[in-house]
Design an enzyme around this catalytic site. Structure first.
Site, short mmCIF file in Angstrom:
data_model
loop_
_atom_site.label_atom_id
_atom_site.label_comp_id
_atom_site.label_asym_id
_atom_site.label_seq_id
_atom_site.Cartn_x
_atom_site.Cartn_y
_atom_site.Cartn_z
N CYS A 11 0.85 -1.20 0.00
CA CYS A 11 0.00 0.00 0.00
C CYS A 11 0.88 1.24 0.00
CB CYS A 11 -0.91 -0.03 1.23
SG CYS A 11 -1.64 1.55 1.67
N CYS A 14 0.40 3.40 2.98
CA CYS A 14 1.04 2.80 4.16
C CYS A 14 2.54 3.10 4.17
CB CYS A 14 0.84 1.29 4.18
SG CYS A 14 -0.89 0.79 4.12
N ASP A 384 21.15 17.15 -32.64
CA ASP A 384 22.48 17.45 -33.14
C ASP A 384 22.65 16.58 -34.39
OD1 ASP A 384 25.23 18.26 -33.24
OD2 ASP A 384 25.73 16.31 -32.38
#
Length: 685
Positions: A11, A14, A384
């Site tokens: 979780c 949590c 580039d």
């Protein structure tokens, strides 16, 4: 600071709560609980027993404690709870006595809801409101008004919901861990004709290691003996093997396909490209995107707001409209359950982790979720030229011979030179099978070229200045002008006043460049721009062949920065370069992308690193980033949409506890499954 692997963390909310609690401990101020990678980073001074106690409050433990994993008790409790629930329904059907069904419902509620209830109870005593707090209040209220069936069903469905959350996150983590397992563990050290197996951490620079067929090369090095093909997929994402022989560089983590290689270590493992790649990938897992940070902030206000709405649902209808207290108390409990932000919090992390994993498999290092999200918003890509759209290696694109000795003389003179243009001439002469002759005398003329004596005659090789005041004949002048108009560099060979022949040399355009540009436009990039210090004629030639939208030639590094800033005024801009010369422009762009096949400078400079020596995977990276961004938007929409639908059912009084939990559970299932589809991206290719 020390890193520890943890288990049982399913979780995200949590994880934040555990981190806050551990940070309150002496020495724990810098603690990080990493939800995505399931790790905790602690100061060595912190009290580990106190840390273990805090982790245990959420059923999380340190993997290093060595406790056996054991059975999945949540799953076992859910099976028993489901059986008890069915038994209660059966008892209700066959008996009019309420006691027996209540007993079975009680067993189901306790087994499924006890862990959540205890967490929520602790939170209530500390006035902390999270998912567990909401569920605890809802379960207590349901039991208090005699809704045993509803309480049991809510507890079981919430348990299934937690199990699905855990499964989805673990699936994404396992995918990432599989990627990280490419690191070799041991090396076969070759010393004084004897072999010894040692840990890769013990390798030193200049050690010689023996790599047999099927073994991983332990660290970056150079082949000193042997010939083989090497699988570099772990580093560059390239599936095709690369031929290696004496003098060729190799990457740690690549696999020797056949034969035996003796490799001289050029970097210790910690300095190797692979080690840096894995470190970057691990760091990227825990970086938060702007969307994730917003969701976390939103969740902090969302949960208390839901409790207030629930209280209003319970109180307003009975007090103001004389409605039944029991009915609206029940509706208020259902609102609490609808308010669980599980699906909302999961909207982003699984998708982000999956996106970083897929790109890393392709040899594309994205240094954090924020850069993955930024890539999905890019509208303009500036390139580039040298080494990006082109190979960065001069080659002969055309030549004109006016004398039989032209190639022979050019080959003889250039063989003694290491100049990049000389290599191009040598390659062309070798392709033609040119005869080799010796040079008697050679002299370099600064800014012009070379004068040399070949087979007793004096020749000059170089640019137009090498022939001095000599006017080229009409045919030679016409060829020189044509080659220059095409943006090529001229190398000519002359004897006295006679021009023997002319080479037109240019930087070779990558074969895939035109397809890459086309695919980028197809994937939603509005404009592609080439920025180069080369002559505008050269830039124009490359632009036409690659299909870029616009080009600017003859510009200095500081002018590249200016151009990037101008583009940023109207669009989100990414700049792609080699990570060294283009560093200022990379830093100025909204997103810096370097290509360098594992070079240190490329890894350290940019936000995204293409480990291949080409742009081949770039359209894929853009596609994955946009898919991740779309998935996150869908997830947020679905999680909030289902909750809004459930909340609207309170108006006619139709919302029930089981509908409430199903809306939250359904959102979680959809969010998890949709996020995991990102991992399937490669399989569709």
């Amino acid at each position: 600071m020390k890193e520890h692997k943890i288990t049982g963390l399913s979780c995200g909310h949590c994880a934040l709560k555990l981190q806050d609690q551990i940070q309150q401990l002496p020495g724990g101020e810098e603690t990080q609980v990493q939800f995505n990678s399931s790790k905790i980073i602690l100061d060595e001074e912190v009290d580990m027993d106190a840390v273990r106690s805090i982790l245990a409050s959420e059923k999380v433990r340190l993997e290093a404690d060595g406790k056996p994993k054991g059975p999945n008790w949540l799953m076992i409790f859910l099976y028993v709870s489901a059986a008890s629930f069915i038994a209660a329904l059966t008892a209700e059907w066959y008996t009019e006595q309420p006691a027996l069904p209540i007993v079975f419902y009680g067993i189901a509620t306790i087994l499924s809801g006890y862990p959540t209830f205890m967490k929520g109870l602790r939170n209530l005593t500390k006035l902390k409101f999270d998912i567990n707090t909401l569920m605890t209040v809802a379960l207590t209220g349901a039991v208090a008004i005699g809704e045993w069936r509803e309480a049991a069903l809510v507890a079981i469905l919430f348990g299934i919901n937690e199990l699905l959350e855990s499964y989805g996150m673990e699936k994404a983590r396992r995918s990432m861990e599989t990627l990280l397992e490419v690191a070799p563990k041991e090396a076969v050290l070759l010393k004084d004709g004897k072999t010894e197996i040692i840990s890769i951490e013990e390798l030193n620079v200049d050690d010689i290691v023996l790599v047999k067929t099927g073994q991983k090369i332990p660290s970056d090095g150079v082949v000193v003996h042997g010939k083989s093909s090497v699988n570099e997929a772990a580093i560059t994402g390239e599936s095709l093997p690369v031929e290696k022989e004496s003098g060729e560089p190799v990457f740690g983590g690549s696999i020797n396909n056949e034969g035996v290689l003796h490799v001289k270590v050029t970097k210790t493992y910690k300095q190797s490209a692979l080690s840096k790649i894995l470190a970057l990938v691990q760091e990227a897992q825990e970086s938060k995107t702007p969307t994730e940070l917003f969701i976390n902030r939103f969740a902090n206000y969302y949960t208390p707001a839901i409790m207030i709405i629930s209280a209003l649902v319970m109180l307003v209808p009975p007090l103001l409209f004389n409605e039944a207290w029991g009915e609206w108390f029940y509706q208020g409990l259902a609102v609490l359950i609808v308010g669980c932000p599980c699906a909302l919090i999961l909207s982003s992390p699984i998708a982000i982790l999956s996106g970083i994993t897929v790109n890393a498999r392709n040899g594309i290092l994205i240094k954090g979720g924020a850069y993955l999200e930024q890539l999905s918003k890019i509208e303009v890509i500036a390139f580039d030229k040298t080494g990006t759209l082109t190979l960065g290696e001069p080659h002969v694109v055309a030549d004109a011979s006016f004398h039989p000795d032209f190639y022979k003389v050019a080959y003889a003179i250039e063989k003694s030179s290491s100049h990049p243009l000389a290599k191009a001439v040598i390659k062309r002469c070798e392709e033609l099978g040119t005869e080799e002759v010796e040079v008697d005398e050679i002299k370099t003329v600064s800014g012009q070229g070379i004068t040399a004596i070949v087979e007793g005659s004096t020749y000059r090789l170089g640019n137009e200045k090498i022939i001095g005041e000599t006017e080229p004949d009409e045919e030679s002048a016409k060829v020189i002008e044509q080659y220059k108009q095409e943006g090529n560099t001229i190398v000519l060979v002359a004897k006295d006043r006679e021009i023997l022949g002319i080479f037109a040399i240019a930087d070779e355009i990558r074969k895939e460049s035109a397809n890459i540009i086309r695919d980028l436009h197809r994937n939603g990039i509005k404009e592609t721009v080439m920025l180069t210090g080369d002559h505008p004629l050269v830039a124009e030639k490359v632009a036409k062949k690659t299909g870029v939208s616009a080009f600017f030639g003859g510009i200095l590094p500081e002018e590249k920065v200016k151009k990037v800033r101008e583009l940023k005024e109207k669009h989100k801009v990414a700049m792609i370069g080699d990570g060294i010369n283009d560093a200022p422009a990379l830093a100025t762009a909204d997103l810096g992308i370097a290509m360098g096949k594992g070079t240190d400078s490329a890894i350290e400079t940019a936000d995204i690193v293409l480990m291949q020596d080409h742009l081949g995977k770039l359209p894929d990276a853009v596609e994955v980033s946009r898919k991740v961004n779309t998935v996150i938007k869908w997830n947020i929409g679905l999680s909030l949409g289902l909750k809004m639908f459930a909340l609207l059912l309170t108006i006619p009084g139709w919302l029930t506890l089981w509908i409430a939990i199903l809306s939250d559970m359904g959102a979680t299932i959809l969010v998890t499954l949709i996020s995991l589809t990102v991992l399937l991206h490669n399989r569709k290719k």
